[in-house]
Scaffold this active site. Structure first.
Site, PDB file in Angstrom:
ATOM      1  N   THR A 161       0.818  -1.218   0.000  1.00  0.00           N
ATOM      2  CA  THR A 161       0.000   0.000   0.000  1.00  0.00           C
ATOM      3  C   THR A 161       0.852   1.270   0.000  1.00  0.00           C
ATOM      4  O   THR A 161       1.940   1.287   0.566  1.00  0.00           O
ATOM      5  CB  THR A 161      -0.954   0.044   1.230  1.00  0.00           C
ATOM      6  OG1 THR A 161      -1.916  -0.966   1.077  1.00  0.00           O
ATOM      7  CG2 THR A 161      -1.650   1.355   1.399  1.00  0.00           C
TER       8      THR A 161
ATOM      9  N   ARG B  15     -12.863  -9.113  -2.395  1.00  0.00           N
ATOM     10  CA  ARG B  15     -12.446  -8.604  -1.073  1.00  0.00           C
ATOM     11  C   ARG B  15     -12.020  -7.140  -1.180  1.00  0.00           C
ATOM     12  O   ARG B  15     -11.259  -6.759  -2.059  1.00  0.00           O
ATOM     13  CB  ARG B  15     -11.283  -9.442  -0.545  1.00  0.00           C
ATOM     14  CG  ARG B  15     -10.770  -9.009   0.846  1.00  0.00           C
ATOM     15  CD  ARG B  15      -9.593  -8.060   0.758  1.00  0.00           C
ATOM     16  NE  ARG B  15      -8.981  -7.801   2.064  1.00  0.00           N
ATOM     17  CZ  ARG B  15      -8.026  -6.894   2.268  1.00  0.00           C
ATOM     18  NH1 ARG B  15      -7.573  -6.165   1.283  1.00  0.00           N
ATOM     19  NH2 ARG B  15      -7.521  -6.717   3.467  1.00  0.00           N
ATOM     20  N   VAL B  16     -12.526  -6.322  -0.300  1.00  0.00           N
ATOM     21  CA  VAL B  16     -12.119  -4.925  -0.250  1.00  0.00           C
ATOM     22  C   VAL B  16     -11.502  -4.675   1.121  1.00  0.00           C
ATOM     23  O   VAL B  16     -12.066  -5.069   2.142  1.00  0.00           O
ATOM     24  CB  VAL B  16     -13.312  -3.980  -0.490  1.00  0.00           C
ATOM     25  CG1 VAL B  16     -12.895  -2.532  -0.312  1.00  0.00           C
ATOM     26  CG2 VAL B  16     -13.888  -4.193  -1.885  1.00  0.00           C
ATOM     27  N   GLY B  17     -10.338  -4.044   1.126  1.00  0.00           N
ATOM     28  CA  GLY B  17      -9.653  -3.759   2.389  1.00  0.00           C
ATOM     29  C   GLY B  17     -10.002  -2.387   2.924  1.00  0.00           C
ATOM     30  O   GLY B  17     -11.016  -1.781   2.556  1.00  0.00           O
ATOM     31  N   ASP B  18      -9.143  -1.893   3.777  1.00  0.00           N
ATOM     32  CA  ASP B  18      -9.408  -0.616   4.437  1.00  0.00           C
ATOM     33  C   ASP B  18      -9.066   0.600   3.578  1.00  0.00           C
ATOM     34  O   ASP B  18      -9.620   1.678   3.775  1.00  0.00           O
ATOM     35  CB  ASP B  18      -8.599  -0.524   5.739  1.00  0.00           C
ATOM     36  CG  ASP B  18      -7.102  -0.651   5.477  1.00  0.00           C
ATOM     37  OD1 ASP B  18      -6.713  -1.568   4.727  1.00  0.00           O
ATOM     38  OD2 ASP B  18      -6.328   0.169   6.001  1.00  0.00           O
TER      39      ASP B  18
ATOM     40  N   THR C 281      -1.609   1.408   6.563  1.00  0.00           N
ATOM     41  CA  THR C 281      -1.124   0.259   5.799  1.00  0.00           C
ATOM     42  C   THR C 281      -1.002  -0.923   6.738  1.00  0.00           C
ATOM     43  O   THR C 281      -0.362  -0.813   7.786  1.00  0.00           O
ATOM     44  CB  THR C 281       0.239   0.536   5.139  1.00  0.00           C
ATOM     45  OG1 THR C 281       0.796  -0.730   4.735  1.00  0.00           O
ATOM     46  CG2 THR C 281       1.217   1.234   6.053  1.00  0.00           C
ATOM     47  N   GLY C 282      -1.620  -2.024   6.373  1.00  0.00           N
ATOM     48  CA  GLY C 282      -1.543  -3.186   7.247  1.00  0.00           C
ATOM     49  C   GLY C 282      -2.660  -4.150   6.946  1.00  0.00           C
ATOM     50  O   GLY C 282      -3.268  -4.090   5.871  1.00  0.00           O
TER      51      GLY C 282
ATOM     52  N   GLY D  79      -5.857  -5.100   6.564  1.00  0.00           N
ATOM     53  CA  GLY D  79      -6.989  -4.204   6.387  1.00  0.00           C
ATOM     54  C   GLY D  79      -8.218  -4.513   7.219  1.00  0.00           C
ATOM     55  O   GLY D  79      -8.913  -3.595   7.669  1.00  0.00           O
TER      56      GLY D  79
HETATM   57  N1  ASP Z   1      -4.317  -2.300   4.106  1.00  0.00           N
HETATM   58  C1  ASP Z   1      -4.267  -2.935   2.827  1.00  0.00           C
HETATM   59  C2  ASP Z   1      -5.421  -3.883   2.679  1.00  0.00           C
HETATM   60  O1  ASP Z   1      -5.743  -4.559   3.636  1.00  0.00           O
HETATM   61  C3  ASP Z   1      -3.034  -3.672   2.589  1.00  0.00           C
HETATM   62  C4  ASP Z   1      -1.785  -2.919   2.855  1.00  0.00           C
HETATM   63  O2  ASP Z   1      -1.703  -2.031   3.646  1.00  0.00           O
HETATM   64  O3  ASP Z   1      -0.843  -3.244   2.184  1.00  0.00           O
HETATM   65  O4  ASP Z   1      -5.932  -4.009   1.604  1.00  0.00           O
END
Ligand code: ASP
Length: 326
Positions: free
Chosen positions: A187, A215-218, A237-238, A240
């Site tokens: 991210t 799938r949708v993240g944060d 970032t992490g 999600g």
């Molecule tokens: N937060 C992002 C997600 O879960 C992934 C990431 O931070 O790399 O989609």
């Protein structure tokens, strides 16, 4: 400045991250140098906008575009692969002064997803568009579309193969699989404080390696991966799912605005205490209207950097590193 804090820098200011999933073992010296170069280029691109007197949202989208184009980061070109071998992109942007926001999720052909999120904010009546509809809107807006193969890199493909193999092994031995950690996330994100003292935030991602269909993240969820108001801006970032459940980006800013907490304490409380306690991991960048900055993360490294009024970029990758000139 070390991992933590730096208080009250002068505006204009730009802070970026290139993801908290970086691991020393899977990064060659050459790759690391390229990533540092790209971070510095992104900082310069955003700074040029701020220096020209442009609003914070311009700086955020300029910096993120550079990181999206760089194959080192998990956003646009170089995005991670889904379980069925696709690159599925999410992005969002928020203007703190006006409380406007735009987001897109699950697109496969938009060269720079941050530009589409921006177009949703500026040229539609909506906040979020997904999938095919978002791509129709991109075409209407004259936003560049590319063949999905544009996003593919061999390194990300190999990461998917490894993730699939680990998953198959775990299933065979019925060991519960803890997906995230190494190379599953990345991210990119940017926050800016412009000469008028206004804040903006943006985030763009390919999500997590081996994520399932749809799938949708944060990252594209306003308040989870991205937030900006008049006093505070955050990009996360992490892992999600944990950022969504804790409304992480908004929670940090709420602790500043309503709880009166200093920015760094609020950011560390959510990222380094609440999210790991719940079982997740990752990092974030946070920027206050008073020029305070925080870079909390609980992984081995987080690509990160900042640039102030003097236009000198500062970047760091691993824990404990000074945010030095590249
Ligand atoms: N937060 C992002 C997600 O879960 C992934 C990431 O931070 O790399 O989609």
């Amino acid at each position: 400045m070390r991992d933590g804090v730096l208080v009250a820098l002068d505006a204009p200011l730009l802070v970026i991250h290139g993801g908290a999933g970086v691991e020393r073992a899977s990064l060659s010296a050459e790759e690391e140098a390229e990533a540092r170069k790209a971070l510095a280029a992104a900082l310069r691109a955003g700074h040029a906008q701020l220096k020209a007197g442009k609003p914070a949202v311009e700086a955020v989208s300029a910096a993120i575009q550079v990181l999206e184009d760089a194959p080192q980061f998990n956003a646009a070109r170089g995005a991670v692969f889904t379980h069925d071998g696709k690159n599925e992109l999410d992005a969002s942007i928020m203007d703190g002064a006006s409380n406007r926001a735009g987001a897109i999720a699950g697109v496969h052909r938009v060269k720079n997803p941050i530009l589409l999120a921006r177009a949703v904010m500026d040229h539609s009546r909506h906040v979020m568009m997904v999938g095919d509809g978002a791509e129709v809107f991109a075409a209407e807006q004259g936003i560049a579309l590319v063949d999905p193969s544009y996003f593919r890199t061999e390194k990300r493909w190999q990461q998917l193969q490894q993730a699939l193999a680990e998953e198959a092994k775990a299933q065979a031995s019925s060991t519960p699989l803890m997906l995230p950690g190494k190379a599953y996330f990345g991210t990119v994100g940017a926050l800016a404080l412009d000469a008028q003292g206004k804040l903006a935030a943006g985030t763009s991602t390919g999500g997590m390696t081996n994520k399932r269909y749809g799938r949708v993240g944060d990252a594209p969820i306003i308040g989870a991966g991205t937030w900006a108001d008049t006093r505070c801006a955050v990009s996360g970032t992490g892992w999600g799912e944990f950022y969504i459940r804790s409304a992480a980006a908004h929670e940090i800013c709420a602790r500043v605005r309503l709880g009166g907490q200093p920015l760094a304490r609020a950011a560390e409380g959510v990222i380094d205490r609440d999210i790991p306690k719940a079982g997740g991991d990752g990092g974030a960048i946070a920027l206050g209207a008073d020029g305070s900055v925080a870079f909390p993360f609980n992984t081995e490294g987080m690509y990160r950097g900042w640039i102030g009024a003097d236009g000198v970029p500062h970047v760091a990758v691993f824990r404990g590193e000074e945010l030095a000139r590249p």
